[in-house]
Write a protein that holds these residues in place. Structure first.
Motif, PDB file in Angstrom:
ATOM      1  N   LEU A  86       6.009 -39.941  10.332  1.00  9.19           N
ATOM      2  CA  LEU A  86       5.029 -38.902  10.029  1.00  9.19           C
ATOM      3  C   LEU A  86       4.926 -37.936  11.201  1.00  9.19           C
ATOM      4  CD1 LEU A  86       2.948 -38.215   7.770  1.00  9.19           C
ATOM      5  CD2 LEU A  86       1.276 -39.550   9.058  1.00  9.19           C
ATOM      6  N   GLU A  87       5.095 -36.647  10.917  1.00  9.07           N
ATOM      7  CA  GLU A  87       5.070 -35.639  11.981  1.00  9.07           C
ATOM      8  C   GLU A  87       3.661 -35.399  12.505  1.00  9.07           C
ATOM      9  OE1 GLU A  87       7.001 -32.100  10.683  1.00  9.07           O
ATOM     10  OE2 GLU A  87       8.949 -33.069  10.374  1.00  9.07           O
ATOM     11  N   THR A  88       2.688 -35.318  11.623  1.00 15.28           N
ATOM     12  CA  THR A  88       1.293 -35.108  12.027  1.00 15.28           C
ATOM     13  C   THR A  88       0.397 -36.084  11.274  1.00 15.28           C
ATOM     14  OG1 THR A  88       0.986 -33.410  10.320  1.00 15.28           O
ATOM     15  CG2 THR A  88       1.623 -32.659  12.512  1.00 15.28           C
ATOM     16  N   PHE A  89      -0.660 -36.542  11.943  1.00 11.91           N
ATOM     17  CA  PHE A  89      -1.571 -37.496  11.314  1.00 11.91           C
ATOM     18  C   PHE A  89      -2.583 -36.798  10.414  1.00 11.91           C
ATOM     19  CE2 PHE A  89      -1.675 -41.900  13.459  1.00 11.91           C
ATOM     20  CZ  PHE A  89      -0.301 -41.998  13.343  1.00 11.91           C
ATOM     21  N   GLY A  90      -3.101 -37.566   9.480  1.00 10.41           N
ATOM     22  CA  GLY A  90      -4.091 -37.084   8.532  1.00 10.41           C
ATOM     23  C   GLY A  90      -4.127 -38.041   7.348  1.00 10.41           C
ATOM     24  N   PRO A  91      -4.868 -37.719   6.300  1.00  8.26           N
ATOM     25  CA  PRO A  91      -4.885 -38.588   5.124  1.00  8.26           C
ATOM     26  C   PRO A  91      -3.507 -38.682   4.471  1.00  8.26           C
ATOM     27  CG  PRO A  91      -6.749 -37.093   5.093  1.00  8.26           C
ATOM     28  CD  PRO A  91      -5.849 -36.630   6.198  1.00  8.26           C
ATOM     29  N   VAL A  92      -3.116 -39.898   4.134  1.00  7.64           N
ATOM     30  CA  VAL A  92      -1.827 -40.177   3.493  1.00  7.64           C
ATOM     31  C   VAL A  92      -2.094 -41.053   2.279  1.00  7.64           C
ATOM     32  CG1 VAL A  92       0.360 -41.424   3.764  1.00  7.64           C
ATOM     33  CG2 VAL A  92      -0.452 -39.960   5.598  1.00  7.64           C
ATOM     34  N   THR A  93      -1.290 -40.880   1.236  1.00 12.13           N
ATOM     35  CA  THR A  93      -1.457 -41.714   0.053  1.00 12.13           C
ATOM     36  C   THR A  93      -0.102 -42.036  -0.564  1.00 12.13           C
ATOM     37  OG1 THR A  93      -2.735 -41.957  -1.992  1.00 12.13           O
ATOM     38  CG2 THR A  93      -1.643 -39.850  -1.654  1.00 12.13           C
ATOM     39  N   LEU A  94      -0.090 -43.030  -1.447  1.00  9.17           N
ATOM     40  CA  LEU A  94       1.110 -43.437  -2.167  1.00  9.17           C
ATOM     41  C   LEU A  94       0.950 -43.049  -3.634  1.00  9.17           C
ATOM     42  CD1 LEU A  94       1.578 -47.015  -0.646  1.00  9.17           C
ATOM     43  CD2 LEU A  94       2.390 -44.825   0.248  1.00  9.17           C
ATOM     44  N   MET A  95       2.037 -42.529  -4.196  1.00  4.60           N
ATOM     45  CA  MET A  95       1.977 -42.034  -5.572  1.00  4.60           C
ATOM     46  C   MET A  95       3.089 -42.618  -6.428  1.00  4.60           C
ATOM     47  SD  MET A  95       1.013 -38.013  -5.195  1.00  4.60           S
ATOM     48  CE  MET A  95      -0.500 -37.468  -4.394  1.00  4.60           C
ATOM     49  N   GLN A  96       2.809 -42.633  -7.739  1.00  5.43           N
ATOM     50  CA  GLN A  96       3.784 -43.085  -8.717  1.00  5.43           C
ATOM     51  C   GLN A  96       3.838 -42.091  -9.865  1.00  5.43           C
ATOM     52  OE1 GLN A  96       4.697 -47.411 -10.099  1.00  5.43           O
ATOM     53  NE2 GLN A  96       3.062 -46.707 -11.436  1.00  5.43           N
ATOM     54  N   ARG A 156       1.075 -36.430   2.011  1.00  9.45           N
ATOM     55  CA  ARG A 156       0.022 -36.204   3.013  1.00  9.45           C
ATOM     56  C   ARG A 156      -0.874 -35.063   2.549  1.00  9.45           C
ATOM     57  NH1 ARG A 156       1.017 -31.820   6.456  1.00  9.45           N
ATOM     58  NH2 ARG A 156       3.043 -30.820   6.167  1.00  9.45           N
ATOM     59  N   TRP A 157      -2.108 -35.081   3.019  1.00  2.29           N
ATOM     60  CA  TRP A 157      -3.113 -34.106   2.578  1.00  2.29           C
ATOM     61  C   TRP A 157      -3.043 -32.845   3.409  1.00  2.29           C
ATOM     62  CZ3 TRP A 157      -5.744 -32.854  -1.423  1.00  2.29           C
ATOM     63  CH2 TRP A 157      -6.878 -32.049  -1.335  1.00  2.29           C
ATOM     64  N   ASP A 158      -3.003 -31.696   2.741  1.00  4.73           N
ATOM     65  CA  ASP A 158      -3.062 -30.393   3.397  1.00  4.73           C
ATOM     66  C   ASP A 158      -4.515 -29.927   3.355  1.00  4.73           C
ATOM     67  OD1 ASP A 158      -3.075 -27.571   3.890  1.00  4.73           O
ATOM     68  OD2 ASP A 158      -0.925 -27.529   3.514  1.00  4.73           O
ATOM     69  N   ALA A 159      -5.209 -30.012   4.495  1.00  2.00           N
ATOM     70  CA  ALA A 159      -6.643 -29.706   4.534  1.00  2.00           C
ATOM     71  C   ALA A 159      -6.926 -28.232   4.250  1.00  2.00           C
ATOM     72  CB  ALA A 159      -7.220 -30.095   5.890  1.00  2.00           C
ATOM     73  N   LYS A 160      -5.999 -27.352   4.645  1.00  2.00           N
ATOM     74  CA  LYS A 160      -6.218 -25.921   4.419  1.00  2.00           C
ATOM     75  C   LYS A 160      -5.984 -25.550   2.957  1.00  2.00           C
ATOM     76  CE  LYS A 160      -5.052 -24.407   9.124  1.00  2.00           C
ATOM     77  NZ  LYS A 160      -4.130 -23.577   9.952  1.00  2.00           N
ATOM     78  N   GLY A 161      -4.866 -26.007   2.414  1.00  2.00           N
ATOM     79  CA  GLY A 161      -4.535 -25.667   1.034  1.00  2.00           C
ATOM     80  C   GLY A 161      -5.249 -26.510   0.001  1.00  2.00           C
ATOM     81  N   LYS A 162      -5.837 -27.644   0.434  1.00  2.00           N
ATOM     82  CA  LYS A 162      -6.540 -28.565  -0.465  1.00  2.00           C
ATOM     83  C   LYS A 162      -5.602 -29.129  -1.536  1.00  2.00           C
ATOM     84  CE  LYS A 162     -10.514 -27.859   1.564  1.00  2.00           C
ATOM     85  NZ  LYS A 162     -11.110 -28.887   2.434  1.00  2.00           N
ATOM     86  N   TYR A 163      -4.449 -29.621  -1.082  1.00  2.00           N
ATOM     87  CA  TYR A 163      -3.535 -30.278  -2.016  1.00  2.00           C
ATOM     88  C   TYR A 163      -2.682 -31.283  -1.254  1.00  2.00           C
ATOM     89  CZ  TYR A 163      -0.304 -26.689  -0.213  1.00  2.00           C
ATOM     90  OH  TYR A 163       0.448 -25.875   0.603  1.00  2.00           O
ATOM     91  N   TRP A 164      -2.018 -32.174  -2.007  1.00  2.00           N
ATOM     92  CA  TRP A 164      -1.104 -33.151  -1.425  1.00  2.00           C
ATOM     93  C   TRP A 164       0.292 -32.562  -1.350  1.00  2.00           C
ATOM     94  CZ3 TRP A 164      -3.073 -37.435   0.710  1.00  2.00           C
ATOM     95  CH2 TRP A 164      -4.331 -37.870   0.274  1.00  2.00           C
ATOM     96  N   ARG A 165       1.031 -32.870  -0.265  1.00  2.00           N
ATOM     97  CA  ARG A 165       2.377 -32.337  -0.084  1.00  2.00           C
ATOM     98  C   ARG A 165       3.291 -33.432   0.458  1.00  2.00           C
ATOM     99  NH1 ARG A 165       1.667 -27.268   3.385  1.00  2.00           N
ATOM    100  NH2 ARG A 165       3.943 -27.301   3.355  1.00  2.00           N
ATOM    101  N   THR A 166       4.592 -33.231   0.292  1.00  2.02           N
ATOM    102  CA  THR A 166       5.571 -34.273   0.650  1.00  2.02           C
ATOM    103  C   THR A 166       6.401 -33.939   1.876  1.00  2.02           C
ATOM    104  OG1 THR A 166       7.129 -33.281  -0.923  1.00  2.02           O
ATOM    105  CG2 THR A 166       5.764 -35.097  -1.733  1.00  2.02           C
ATOM    106  N   ASP A 167       6.267 -32.735   2.442  1.00  2.44           N
ATOM    107  CA  ASP A 167       7.046 -32.414   3.636  1.00  2.44           C
ATOM    108  C   ASP A 167       6.394 -33.042   4.868  1.00  2.44           C
ATOM    109  OD1 ASP A 167       4.853 -30.759   3.421  1.00  2.44           O
ATOM    110  OD2 ASP A 167       5.773 -29.121   4.517  1.00  2.44           O
TER     111      ASP A 167
END
Length: 603
Positions: free
Chosen positions: A371-381, A342-353
């Protein structure tokens, strides 16, 4: 560009369908700007132009997302008129090749209606009671591209070599021209002819003719020398750029937070899923034949979940995580279970928690998670899931045609190269047969590599890949020279993986070589083993089935300075003629693919 952006900003009443149609042009503009930055050599782009292009890309991305938000608000104002007769709630799906929108408006606020599933799909949500009884709308905007992640700073190529070569070229050109002119002036002086009497008029005429001839000759020689130096400079610049493609970064990129995703280790696939809980805007109301609607000045507003203040709620579990089910894109290949971030809007990075209970169904290409909070989500490999390679082969098909095959743990990828174009000839996923939407599409090398990466077929190491993959590291200069000379011969000579390449030192590369003039496959190909050090090529006495490695020279062979001269010892006249007929564009494309895959170090 600025005019287009300004004019589109003024359009504030466009439906989602209109915005999607215009988004095609915007996405094309963004791709063209990105391609210009990728394909243009750094020395040919000024810093001002780079900043301008990157700024335009950022403006277009932000404007496009703003337009989607405005169009969503316009759609939600009409939710009551679009309500489903059975449920009383509004449900809408709008899609094209780049964007898919799922919208659900909670008009009835039925506390028992907690399962939201969009018709004819498995995509949906399991919502808690508090959301089921609130004036909200759920939006899933799936953009098949990523406009969230900021551009990653790549290791910048050092300009020292190019600038030094440029200065050398200028100084050598100037000194050569001056020296040639001085020699011409000295040669044009009248010479004594011994006892032969020559009249003064004849001497002047002869001097003038000789001087003009000599000056013309000097100018031609000076021009030829200048062209030769230009070619030398160009060759050095190209070599520096090619060497930059395979250089290894000295330091691993830092990751500030423990839950932050390292984007050098993982790759986003299938775009971004923008998940939003929105406040339902005022609805349209019919009044005396008119449709009246209240338009909020602040525009589309997000519903905060969980709320910042929870003192008025009795139970601790009043705000449980929301279960989300997403459809994975068909054109994306996940060889293992995707990692959800999920995207961390404040830190400007993707996180997994904040993400739990991930479950992936590869047969249906569905993934569900809490998902605890909504926002941009992506799938990674894992970026390096197909590295190191198990084997590789570069096989000629005809003059200016070749086939590069790379075999990994999960798949076998065949890339056909013709002139300055590349095509995915086939992709074999074990137990599933050939598959890919890119098969049969011809593209130039850089867009082709980007397209393969976007589908999960990543066989292209980066400057940081050696930190994540155990590789057979070779000296970059040796590796680059080997690729260049293999590309030169690729119209008639086949090259392949050798197990002995891992046993020789880093200053040498070992690979299989044979003449290949037809597309017919032989059961037992007659491979020879070559060892190359950048300035010395030799044919080895051992073969692939030998018991131990030896650098002993093969019988009736000798050392050569290049692979070309080494190959001439055994190649037929027809093979050499094919090599000499190869076009520069084809050689450059083959070389680019070899430099991009780095088969000698990553197999």
């Amino acid at each position: 560009m600025n005019t287009f952006i300004s004019l589109w900003k003024e359009e504030t009443n466009e439906t989602f369908e209109i915005v999607i149609e215009k988004s095609k042009l915007v996405l094309q503009l963004i791709e063209k700007l990105k391609l210009m930055l990728l394909e243009t050599a750094p020395r040919d782009l000024r810093d001002k132009n780079i900043i301008q292009y990157e700024g335009s890309i950022s403006q277009l991305q932000e404007l496009l997302h703003l337009k989607f938000n405005i169009a969503t608000e316009i759609l939600l104002r009409q939710a009551s008129t679009l309500a489903d007769l059975d449920t009383g709630n509004m449900e809408k799906i709008i899609q094209d090749e780049n964007v898919t929108l799922y919208v659900w408006a909670n008009l009835k606020k039925n506390p028992r209606y907690k399962s939201v599933r969009f018709s004819d799909t498995q995509t949906g949500f399991e919502i808690p009671r508090i959301l089921a009884t609130s004036d909200i709308a759920l939006r899933l905007l799936h953009t098949h591209y990523d406009h969230v992640t900021p551009p990653q700073a790549a290791p910048a190529p050092s300009p020292q070599h190019t600038s030094a070569a440029s200065e050398l070229f200028k100084s050598e050109t100037k000194s050569t021209t001056e020296a040639a002119s001085q020699e011409a002036q000295e040669d044009s002086k009248p010479q004594e002819r011994g006892s032969v009497f020559i009249q003064e008029g004849e001497i002047k005429v002869d001097e003038q003719v000789d001087s003009e001839v000599q000056m013309t000759s000097v100018k031609k020689e000076s021009k030829a020398t200048e062209c030769e130096l230009e070619m030398k400079l160009l060759s050095e610049t190209v070599a520096a750029a090619q060497l930059n493609l395979i250089k290894n970064a000295p330091e691993k990129p830092e990751v500030s937070e423990s839950k932050e995703v390292d984007l050098c280790q993982f790759t986003i696939l299938g775009g971004v899923y923008h998940l939003d809980i929105l406040e339902l805007p005022p609805q349209c109301k019919p009044v005396k034949g008119w449709m009246m609607v209240e338009i909020l000045k602040e525009g589309l507003q997000k519903f905060t979940y969980p709320p910042e203040i929870t003192e008025n709620f009795e139970t601790e579990n009043a705000f449980p995580p929301i279960e989300v089910t997403l459809q994975v894109q068909e054109k994306v290949a996940f060889f293992e279970e995707p990692m959800v971030a999920r995207w961390d809007a404040k830190g400007k990075y993707w996180r997994t928690d904040g993400i739990s209970d991930v479950y992936y169904t590869p047969e249906k290409k569905l993934i569900s998670f809490n998902l605890e909070t909504f926002g941009p989500v992506t799938l990674m490999q894992d970026t390096h899931i197909n590295m190191p390679y198990q084997s590789w082969e570069l096989q000629p098909l005809d003059v200016n045609k070749a086939l590069l095959t790379v075999t990994t743990v999960f798949t076998e990828i065949q890339i056909q190269i013709k002139e300055n174009l590349c095509m995915l000839a086939s992709i074999k996923v074990k137990d599933k047969g050939p598959w890919s939407v890119l098969e049969g599409k011809w593209m130039t090398p850089i867009p082709f590599i980007s397209a393969l990466k976007e589908t999960g077929l990543n066989i292209f190491p980066t400057a940081y890949s050696h930190f994540y993959v155990v590789i057979n590291n070779k000296v970059p200069l040796v590796e680059m020279k080997a690729y260049r000379q293999m590309a030169l011969l690729s119209s008639a000579i086949a090259f392949g993986w050798s197990k002995w390449n891992t046993l020789c030192d880093s200053t040498n590369v070992v690979f299989k070589v044979r003449e290949h003039l037809t597309e017919e496959h032989t059961d037992i190909p007659n491979w020879a083993l070559f060892m190359f050090s950048g300035d010395r090529a030799r044919r080895l006495k051992i073969n692939e089935e030998s018991e131990s490695f030896s650098e002993a020279l093969g019988e009736e062979t000798e050392l050569h300075s290049t692979l070309y001269h080494m190959v001439k010892d055994f190649a037929s006249k027809e093979a050499i003629e094919k090599v000499r007929s190869s076009s520069c564009q084809f050689i450059d494309s083959v070389c680019h693919m070899l430099l991009s895959t780095r088969v000698l170090s990553y197999s």
